[in-house]
Design a protein around this motif. Structure first.
Motif, PDB file in Angstrom:
ATOM      1  N   GLY A 165     107.638  53.541  72.385  1.00  0.00           N
ATOM      2  CA  GLY A 165     106.208  53.527  72.676  1.00  0.00           C
ATOM      3  C   GLY A 165     105.318  53.956  71.525  1.00  0.00           C
ATOM      4  O   GLY A 165     104.098  53.930  71.650  1.00  0.00           O
ATOM      5  N   ALA A 166     105.904  54.368  70.390  1.00  0.00           N
ATOM      6  CA  ALA A 166     105.106  54.858  69.256  1.00  0.00           C
ATOM      7  C   ALA A 166     104.784  53.727  68.289  1.00  0.00           C
ATOM      8  O   ALA A 166     105.590  52.832  68.064  1.00  0.00           O
ATOM      9  CB  ALA A 166     105.852  55.966  68.522  1.00  0.00           C
ATOM     10  N   ARG A 167     103.585  53.810  67.722  1.00  0.00           N
ATOM     11  CA  ARG A 167     103.168  52.847  66.700  1.00  0.00           C
ATOM     12  C   ARG A 167     102.163  53.548  65.781  1.00  0.00           C
ATOM     13  O   ARG A 167     101.603  54.592  66.148  1.00  0.00           O
ATOM     14  CB  ARG A 167     102.565  51.601  67.324  1.00  0.00           C
ATOM     15  N   PRO A 168     101.908  52.995  64.604  1.00  0.00           N
ATOM     16  CA  PRO A 168     100.921  53.621  63.722  1.00  0.00           C
ATOM     17  C   PRO A 168      99.538  53.632  64.377  1.00  0.00           C
ATOM     18  O   PRO A 168      99.164  52.694  65.071  1.00  0.00           O
ATOM     19  CB  PRO A 168     100.908  52.729  62.480  1.00  0.00           C
ATOM     20  N   THR A 169      98.798  54.704  64.173  1.00  0.00           N
ATOM     21  CA  THR A 169      97.425  54.790  64.673  1.00  0.00           C
ATOM     22  C   THR A 169      96.556  53.957  63.754  1.00  0.00           C
ATOM     23  O   THR A 169      96.586  54.127  62.540  1.00  0.00           O
ATOM     24  CB  THR A 169      96.937  56.244  64.694  1.00  0.00           C
ATOM     25  N   ASP A 170      95.785  53.042  64.340  1.00  0.00           N
ATOM     26  CA  ASP A 170      94.997  52.099  63.548  1.00  0.00           C
ATOM     27  C   ASP A 170      93.727  51.741  64.305  1.00  0.00           C
ATOM     28  O   ASP A 170      93.782  51.063  65.319  1.00  0.00           O
ATOM     29  CB  ASP A 170      95.847  50.852  63.297  1.00  0.00           C
ATOM     30  N   PHE A 171      92.594  52.229  63.831  1.00  0.00           N
ATOM     31  CA  PHE A 171      91.313  51.905  64.461  1.00  0.00           C
ATOM     32  C   PHE A 171      90.513  50.917  63.637  1.00  0.00           C
ATOM     33  O   PHE A 171      89.614  50.273  64.138  1.00  0.00           O
ATOM     34  CB  PHE A 171      90.459  53.163  64.654  1.00  0.00           C
TER      35      PHE A 171
END
Length: 97
Positions: free
Chosen positions: A52-58
């Motif tokens: 469920g983890a992925r890089p944080t990207d806004f």
């Protein structure tokens, strides 16, 4: 705001959700149904390997040392643990087998 926090921990609205800061730096937050955590650049690869983890990207550019985690909410996890089991059925948690 949560009044029971340590003096160096503050709660702040960020990224459209609620975040907790330690010494002025975001440590963890919740946006919609996802959690964002500052894990540090030295632990990012290990954190990203978790389900469920992925890089944080806004912005189209990943934030170094932070991961976004999606998946079942704590309430959903609790409901799943309380479901009646049929005799002999395998329990999903290794600790309970």
């Amino acid at each position: 705001m949560n009044e029971s926090l340590r003096p160096d921990v503050t709660e702040k609205r960020m990224f459209g959700g609620s975040s907790f800061l330690l010494g002025g730096s975001m440590t963890v937050g919740v946006v919609r149904d996802e959690a964002i955590a500052r894990v540090g650049t030295d632990r990012a690869e290990q954190a990203l390997a978790r389900p469920g983890a992925r890089p944080t990207d806004f912005t189209g550019r990943p934030m170094r040392g932070r991961v976004t985690v999606s998946g079942p909410t704590p309430a959903e996890n609790l409901r799943a643990r309380r479901r009646p089991r049929t005799p002999g059925a395998a329990h999903p948690h290794a600790c309970c087998r």
